[in-house]
Design a protein around this motif. Structure first.
Motif, PDB file in Angstrom:
ATOM      1  N   PHE A 104       0.879  -0.911   0.085  1.00 22.93           N
ATOM      2  CA  PHE A 104      -0.104   0.136  -0.102  1.00 22.93           C
ATOM      3  C   PHE A 104       0.970   1.495  -0.208  1.00 22.93           C
ATOM      4  O   PHE A 104       0.294   2.193  -0.666  1.00 22.93           O
ATOM      5  CB  PHE A 104      -0.437  -0.117   1.136  1.00 22.93           C
ATOM      6  N   ARG A 105       1.354   1.404   0.500  1.00 25.00           N
ATOM      7  CA  ARG A 105       2.600   2.313   1.072  1.00 25.00           C
ATOM      8  C   ARG A 105       3.318   2.475  -0.062  1.00 25.00           C
ATOM      9  O   ARG A 105       3.857   3.512  -0.933  1.00 25.00           O
ATOM     10  CB  ARG A 105       4.058   1.922   2.249  1.00 25.00           C
ATOM     11  N   ARG A 107       2.134   1.754  -3.105  1.00 21.90           N
ATOM     12  CA  ARG A 107       0.507   2.257  -4.411  1.00 21.90           C
ATOM     13  C   ARG A 107       0.936   3.858  -3.917  1.00 21.90           C
ATOM     14  O   ARG A 107       0.685   5.005  -5.231  1.00 21.90           O
ATOM     15  CB  ARG A 107      -0.611   1.410  -4.339  1.00 21.90           C
ATOM     16  N   ILE A 108       0.897   4.356  -2.759  1.00 21.36           N
ATOM     17  CA  ILE A 108       0.643   5.748  -2.336  1.00 21.36           C
ATOM     18  C   ILE A 108       1.934   6.343  -2.966  1.00 21.36           C
ATOM     19  O   ILE A 108       1.528   7.488  -3.777  1.00 21.36           O
ATOM     20  CB  ILE A 108       0.389   5.931  -0.782  1.00 21.36           C
ATOM     21  N   ALA A 109       2.941   6.557  -3.129  1.00 21.29           N
ATOM     22  CA  ALA A 109       4.398   6.931  -3.120  1.00 21.29           C
ATOM     23  C   ALA A 109       4.076   6.414  -4.826  1.00 21.29           C
ATOM     24  O   ALA A 109       4.340   7.862  -5.727  1.00 21.29           O
ATOM     25  CB  ALA A 109       5.741   5.557  -3.153  1.00 21.29           C
ATOM     26  N   ASP A 110       3.701   5.606  -5.497  1.00 30.20           N
ATOM     27  CA  ASP A 110       3.592   6.045  -6.892  1.00 30.20           C
ATOM     28  C   ASP A 110       2.363   7.071  -7.925  1.00 30.20           C
ATOM     29  O   ASP A 110       2.607   8.024  -7.485  1.00 30.20           O
ATOM     30  CB  ASP A 110       2.781   4.474  -7.447  1.00 30.20           C
ATOM     31  N   VAL A 111       1.485   7.014  -6.560  1.00 34.67           N
ATOM     32  CA  VAL A 111       0.371   8.212  -6.897  1.00 34.67           C
ATOM     33  C   VAL A 111       1.106   9.602  -6.545  1.00 34.67           C
ATOM     34  O   VAL A 111       0.892  10.432  -7.334  1.00 34.67           O
ATOM     35  CB  VAL A 111      -0.891   8.142  -5.830  1.00 34.67           C
ATOM     36  N   ASP A 112       1.910   9.361  -5.403  1.00 36.87           N
ATOM     37  CA  ASP A 112       2.624  11.023  -4.631  1.00 36.87           C
ATOM     38  C   ASP A 112       3.478  11.398  -6.363  1.00 36.87           C
ATOM     39  O   ASP A 112       3.252  12.686  -6.507  1.00 36.87           O
ATOM     40  CB  ASP A 112       3.374  10.646  -3.676  1.00 36.87           C
ATOM     41  N   ALA A 113       4.263  10.359  -6.808  1.00 35.59           N
ATOM     42  CA  ALA A 113       5.233  10.749  -7.237  1.00 35.59           C
ATOM     43  C   ALA A 113       4.170  11.588  -8.975  1.00 35.59           C
ATOM     44  O   ALA A 113       4.752  12.353  -9.763  1.00 35.59           O
ATOM     45  CB  ALA A 113       6.154   9.249  -8.172  1.00 35.59           C
ATOM     46  N   LEU A 114       3.206  10.497  -9.228  1.00 35.84           N
ATOM     47  CA  LEU A 114       2.480  11.242  -9.894  1.00 35.84           C
ATOM     48  C   LEU A 114       1.652  12.821 -10.426  1.00 35.84           C
ATOM     49  O   LEU A 114       2.015  13.621 -10.672  1.00 35.84           O
ATOM     50  CB  LEU A 114       0.565   9.842 -10.588  1.00 35.84           C
ATOM     51  N   LEU A 115       0.817  12.852  -9.031  1.00 31.03           N
ATOM     52  CA  LEU A 115       0.691  14.241  -8.720  1.00 31.03           C
ATOM     53  C   LEU A 115       1.973  15.154  -8.648  1.00 31.03           C
ATOM     54  O   LEU A 115       1.523  16.259  -8.836  1.00 31.03           O
ATOM     55  CB  LEU A 115       0.165  14.097  -6.853  1.00 31.03           C
ATOM     56  N   MET A 116       3.123  14.499  -7.786  1.00 31.85           N
ATOM     57  CA  MET A 116       4.279  15.599  -7.889  1.00 31.85           C
ATOM     58  C   MET A 116       5.037  15.853  -9.218  1.00 31.85           C
ATOM     59  O   MET A 116       5.142  16.580  -9.380  1.00 31.85           O
ATOM     60  CB  MET A 116       4.945  15.136  -6.732  1.00 31.85           C
ATOM     61  N   GLY A 117       4.496  14.596 -10.136  1.00 32.46           N
ATOM     62  CA  GLY A 117       5.167  15.182 -11.473  1.00 32.46           C
ATOM     63  C   GLY A 117       4.507  16.007 -12.304  1.00 32.46           C
ATOM     64  O   GLY A 117       5.031  16.683 -13.335  1.00 32.46           O
TER      65      GLY A 117
END
Length: 148
Positions: A104-105, A107-117
């Motif tokens: 889960f962490r 998955r969150i990091a992947d979404v964070d990367a998308l958002l921060m990108g």
């Protein structure tokens, strides 16, 4: 021509979209954010009651019992004491439950990367602290009104 939208509405829409993205990624495992929230609380606060787990998740103790039962069925949580009315359930997160949380962490990091990108690199460092300040302000208790 771009229409300026309320920051509050943008955050609501963004939050809904991100939650749906995470929930969709978890659905194949039979999990939801509620399951992961319960797992996280059980890791941080061993012996926490169903009532307290429910309060933290914004659901009833009965609803949280169903959530924990599903986690038991998935092998993510084990009960170290017999269930019973008025008894505190002694629950522990299994090695499988810890693996679920690690996944889960990520998955969150992947979404964070998308958002921060979506932000230039020099603004990325400012983003999380800025959101924290906004959350602190929005979640602070309202001051009492005079005469109220």
């Amino acid at each position: 021509m771009s229409v300026m939208m309320s920051p509050t509405m943008l955050l609501i829409l963004l939050g809904r979209s991100l939650r749906e993205r995470i929930d969709d990624s978890l659905a194949g495992q039979g999990l939801s954010l509620r399951h992961l929230s319960a797992l996280g609380h059980l890791v941080r606060v061993p012996g926490i009651s169903y009532s307290e787990l429910g309060r933290r998740a914004g659901v009833t103790a009965q609803s949280m019992q169903a959530t924990v039962r599903q986690l038991e069925e998935l092998g993510a949580v084990e009960r170290d004491s017999p269930a019973g009315r008025g008894r505190t359930a002694e629950l522990r997160v299994t090695p499988h439950g810890h693996a679920v949380l690690r996944d889960f962490r990520q998955r969150i990091a992947d979404v964070d990367a998308l958002l921060m990108g979506a932000l230039p690199p020099d603004r990325q460092r400012e983003f999380a602290p800025m959101l924290m300040r906004m959350a602190d302000s929005a979640l602070a208790p309202e001051p009492e009104k005079p005469g109220g």
